[in-house]
Design a protein around this motif. Structure first.
Motif, PDB file in Angstrom:
ATOM      1  N   ILE A 109       0.653  -1.455  -0.111  1.00  0.00           N
ATOM      2  CA  ILE A 109       0.182  -0.157   0.266  1.00  0.00           C
ATOM      3  C   ILE A 109       0.943   1.197   0.087  1.00  0.00           C
ATOM      4  CG2 ILE A 109      -1.554   1.221   1.068  1.00  0.00           C
ATOM      5  CD1 ILE A 109      -3.041  -1.160   2.157  1.00  0.00           C
ATOM      6  N   ASP A 110       1.107   2.372  -0.828  1.00  0.00           N
ATOM      7  CA  ASP A 110       2.106   2.767  -0.983  1.00  0.00           C
ATOM      8  C   ASP A 110       1.775   4.280  -0.855  1.00  0.00           C
ATOM      9  OD1 ASP A 110       0.460   4.349  -3.410  1.00  0.00           O
ATOM     10  OD2 ASP A 110       2.159   3.433  -4.573  1.00  0.00           O
ATOM     11  N   GLN A 157       5.687 -12.307   3.246  1.00  0.00           N
ATOM     12  CA  GLN A 157       3.777 -12.815   3.530  1.00  0.00           C
ATOM     13  C   GLN A 157       3.679 -10.867   4.498  1.00  0.00           C
ATOM     14  OE1 GLN A 157       3.335 -15.970   3.254  1.00  0.00           O
ATOM     15  NE2 GLN A 157       5.039 -15.699   1.783  1.00  0.00           N
ATOM     16  N   MET A 158       4.100 -10.250   4.344  1.00  0.00           N
ATOM     17  CA  MET A 158       3.692  -8.729   4.663  1.00  0.00           C
ATOM     18  C   MET A 158       2.632  -7.968   4.115  1.00  0.00           C
ATOM     19  SD  MET A 158       5.856  -8.812   8.435  1.00  0.00           S
ATOM     20  CE  MET A 158       6.299  -9.584   9.279  1.00  0.00           C
ATOM     21  N   THR A 159       1.917  -7.230   4.198  1.00  0.00           N
ATOM     22  CA  THR A 159       1.762  -6.121   3.461  1.00  0.00           C
ATOM     23  C   THR A 159       2.711  -4.407   4.025  1.00  0.00           C
ATOM     24  OG1 THR A 159      -0.550  -6.915   3.947  1.00  0.00           O
ATOM     25  CG2 THR A 159      -0.306  -4.236   3.433  1.00  0.00           C
ATOM     26  N   VAL A 160       2.935  -4.441   3.486  1.00  0.00           N
ATOM     27  CA  VAL A 160       4.066  -3.141   3.705  1.00  0.00           C
ATOM     28  C   VAL A 160       3.353  -1.530   3.072  1.00  0.00           C
ATOM     29  CG1 VAL A 160       6.265  -1.797   2.997  1.00  0.00           C
ATOM     30  CG2 VAL A 160       6.021  -4.595   2.842  1.00  0.00           C
ATOM     31  N   LEU A 161       4.294  -0.794   4.121  1.00  0.00           N
ATOM     32  CA  LEU A 161       3.010   0.288   3.910  1.00  0.00           C
ATOM     33  C   LEU A 161       3.902   1.621   3.952  1.00  0.00           C
ATOM     34  CD1 LEU A 161       0.712  -1.217   5.779  1.00  0.00           C
ATOM     35  CD2 LEU A 161      -0.231   0.876   5.312  1.00  0.00           C
ATOM     36  N   PRO A 162       4.046   3.100   4.222  1.00  0.00           N
ATOM     37  CA  PRO A 162       4.898   3.527   3.824  1.00  0.00           C
ATOM     38  C   PRO A 162       5.005   4.335   6.008  1.00  0.00           C
ATOM     39  CG  PRO A 162       3.365   4.714   2.799  1.00  0.00           C
ATOM     40  CD  PRO A 162       2.176   3.447   3.335  1.00  0.00           C
ATOM     41  N   GLY A 163       6.463   4.461   6.289  1.00  0.00           N
ATOM     42  CA  GLY A 163       5.833   5.001   7.925  1.00  0.00           C
ATOM     43  C   GLY A 163       4.839   6.185   7.835  1.00  0.00           C
ATOM     44  N   PHE A 164       4.190   5.882   9.366  1.00  0.00           N
ATOM     45  CA  PHE A 164       2.944   6.472   8.984  1.00  0.00           C
ATOM     46  C   PHE A 164       3.471   8.010  10.208  1.00  0.00           C
ATOM     47  CE2 PHE A 164       0.795   2.194  11.104  1.00  0.00           C
ATOM     48  CZ  PHE A 164       0.828   1.824   9.900  1.00  0.00           C
ATOM     49  N   ALA A 199       5.131   8.633   1.072  1.00  0.00           N
ATOM     50  CA  ALA A 199       4.705   7.455   0.192  1.00  0.00           C
ATOM     51  C   ALA A 199       5.907   6.190  -0.328  1.00  0.00           C
ATOM     52  CB  ALA A 199       3.830   8.160  -0.502  1.00  0.00           C
ATOM     53  N   VAL A 200       5.672   5.444  -0.469  1.00  0.00           N
ATOM     54  CA  VAL A 200       6.736   4.382  -1.718  1.00  0.00           C
ATOM     55  C   VAL A 200       6.697   4.775  -2.676  1.00  0.00           C
ATOM     56  CG1 VAL A 200       7.582   1.948  -1.504  1.00  0.00           C
ATOM     57  CG2 VAL A 200       6.481   2.372   0.946  1.00  0.00           C
ATOM     58  N   ALA A 201       7.832   5.247  -2.844  1.00  0.00           N
ATOM     59  CA  ALA A 201       8.132   6.292  -4.315  1.00  0.00           C
ATOM     60  C   ALA A 201       9.981   6.578  -4.947  1.00  0.00           C
ATOM     61  CB  ALA A 201       6.947   6.731  -4.074  1.00  0.00           C
ATOM     62  N   PRO A 202      10.033   6.041  -5.863  1.00  0.00           N
ATOM     63  CA  PRO A 202      11.481   6.513  -5.555  1.00  0.00           C
ATOM     64  C   PRO A 202      11.713   7.364  -5.192  1.00  0.00           C
ATOM     65  CG  PRO A 202      10.514   5.315  -8.148  1.00  0.00           C
ATOM     66  CD  PRO A 202       9.746   6.092  -6.624  1.00  0.00           C
ATOM     67  N   GLY A 203      12.850   8.572  -5.050  1.00  0.00           N
ATOM     68  CA  GLY A 203      13.771   9.201  -4.146  1.00  0.00           C
ATOM     69  C   GLY A 203      12.915   9.807  -2.861  1.00  0.00           C
TER      70      GLY A 203
END
Ligand SMILES: [Zn+2]
Length: 431
Positions: free
Chosen positions: A38-39, A81-88, A392-396
């Protein structure tokens, strides 16, 4: 001198030029295998994603095989086996406060604890937040602990203690006699939870002092003394004159910072919006017309539901505020008010309630799980003006990531059980 500093810059690389410690050697890239991503921005989750990390930042995000081919020698972290998200991001915290459901709890902290002692607890709190997945905090004032939030931030940034990224607001502001601690004994001057500010010149001076000592944000208290009229509108007593509030906000913006206003009643919210603030904190008494102003002027709302529920035992007007805010939340969602997640942790004990509870309230109040997640990631990053770095999980962007074992889109409480936390490419929690 200039030539020497240029030489040092070349030797140490670009990080030293930004005032950060030079890396001893180029770190090995990290490849994260994310079972589900979830980006923070996209409307849907993606399956089997590769996240390639170089040093502090994300280099690439995409289908696993494709990203893996870019860095065959990368160290692999298997979160398949997990769901990855941006740091809150929690956009409303008080690192220097340990819960104040009663006046006594508040006064004990200001009167019986030294600022060094409170700062030690602040550092502990930054670690608790980080380990709960909150890689960034906007800390909105120290409640009498002067500039100690800047010290906690410094220690975290220097790697002396583990903790979240901190956007500090230092002391906050209210006029004479309008913020605790007050006492009927006029013979003694007790410490106050804010910097006392009266008049437009003092307002500008206070902003300059706080920025000088490291404030990233300026916070002021727009109102107090909340009461309902028979038409069910929540009113309040406004603290600053319009001229004073405008001086605070104008000087804040002139110095390249943003302003947050504590504003609970409709009068306090209206006054803050007239002054031009960037965010309304709490905002229980938001009316439809005030929401329209917020949408028009791109003002964010930080609702802090968790603290509202926590302080209901205070009685008085507080239980009614929670019900009022819940109704306002639904209307604000429909109107498109930007809602950035904030908890007011510190108003409740850091050690007792996980800040991620706030996500759960937002879903109960009408957000989809994805909207709630974005509220605590990309929307909060936009409030901070940090879309290029955070949220967000995005380049840069910084490699600030969390992972949970279940699917938070089915069960938002999964966010209260974070199993993995990375900040700036460094792993702080892995279970
Ligand atoms: Zn607060």
């Amino acid at each position: 001198m200039r030539r020497l500093s240029l030489l040092l810059t070349i030797l140490a690389g670009p990080r030293a030029a930004q005032g950060q410690a030079p890396a001893a050697s180029t770190p090995q890239p990290i490849l994260i295998k994310a079972g589900r991503l979830i980006d923070g921005r996209a409307a849907q989750a993606q399956a089997n994603v590769g996240i390639l990390i170089d040093g502090e930042r994300i280099r690439a995000v995409g289908p696993l095989a494709q990203v893996q081919a870019q860095a065959p020698t990368a160290r692999v972290i298997d979160l398949s086996q997990m769901t990855v998200l941006p740091g809150f991001i929690d956009a409303h915290t008080h690192l220097l406060l340990q819960g104040d459901i009663t006046n006594q709890e508040y006064e004990d902290q200001l009167l019986k604890e030294s600022i060094p002692y409170r700062a030690i607890l602040g550092a502990r709190n930054a670690r608790i937040a980080l380990e709960h997945g909150f890689t960034t905090l906007r800390d909105v004032e120290t409640e009498g602990a002067m500039y100690a939030d800047v010290d906690v931030k410094l220690a975290v940034n220097r790697g002396e203690v583990p903790g979240s990224r901190i956007f500090a607001s230092t002391r906050a502001m209210a006029p004479t006699g309008m913020y605790p601690i007050g006492t009927p004994n006029w013979e003694i001057e007790l410490p106050h939870g804010v910097q006392t500010v009266d008049g437009v010149d003092n307002a500008r001076l206070a902003v300059r002092e706080q920025v000088q000592h490291g404030a990233d944000w300026i916070k002021y208290y727009s109102d107090r003394r909340y009461f309902f009229t028979p038409d069910s509108v929540l009113h309040s007593w406004v603290n600053f004159t319009d001229d004073e509030a405008r001086a605070i906000v104008d000087e804040t913006h002139r110095l390249g910072r943003k302003a947050a206003a504590h504003a609970i009643g409709s009068d306090g919210i209206a006054a803050a919006l007239r002054a031009g603030v960037n965010s309304i904190e709490h905002g229980d008494g938001l009316t439809d017309s005030l929401m329209d102003v917020m949408v028009r002027n791109n003002v964010y709302w930080v609702p802090t539901v968790t603290v509202g529920v926590h302080v209901m035992p205070r009685g008085g007007v507080w239980p009614a505020l929670v019900a009022l805010e819940r109704r306002a939340f639904g209307r604000a969602l429909r109107k498109g008010v930007k809602i950035a997640l904030g908890t007011d942790v510190g108003g409740f004990p850091w050690t007792e309630i996980n800040q991620a509870k706030e996500f759960e309230y937002y879903v109960q109040y009408g957000m989809t799980p994805m909207q709630a997640i974005q509220s605590g990631t990309s929307v909060a990053a936009a409030l901070l003006g940090q879309e290029q770095n955070l949220g967000a999980v995005a380049p840069g962007l910084y490699a600030d990531l969390v992972a949970v074992s279940g699917d938070p889109l089915r069960d938002i409480t999964e966010l209260q059980r974070v199993k993995f936390v990375m900040k700036g490419g460094t792993v702080y929690l892995s279970q």
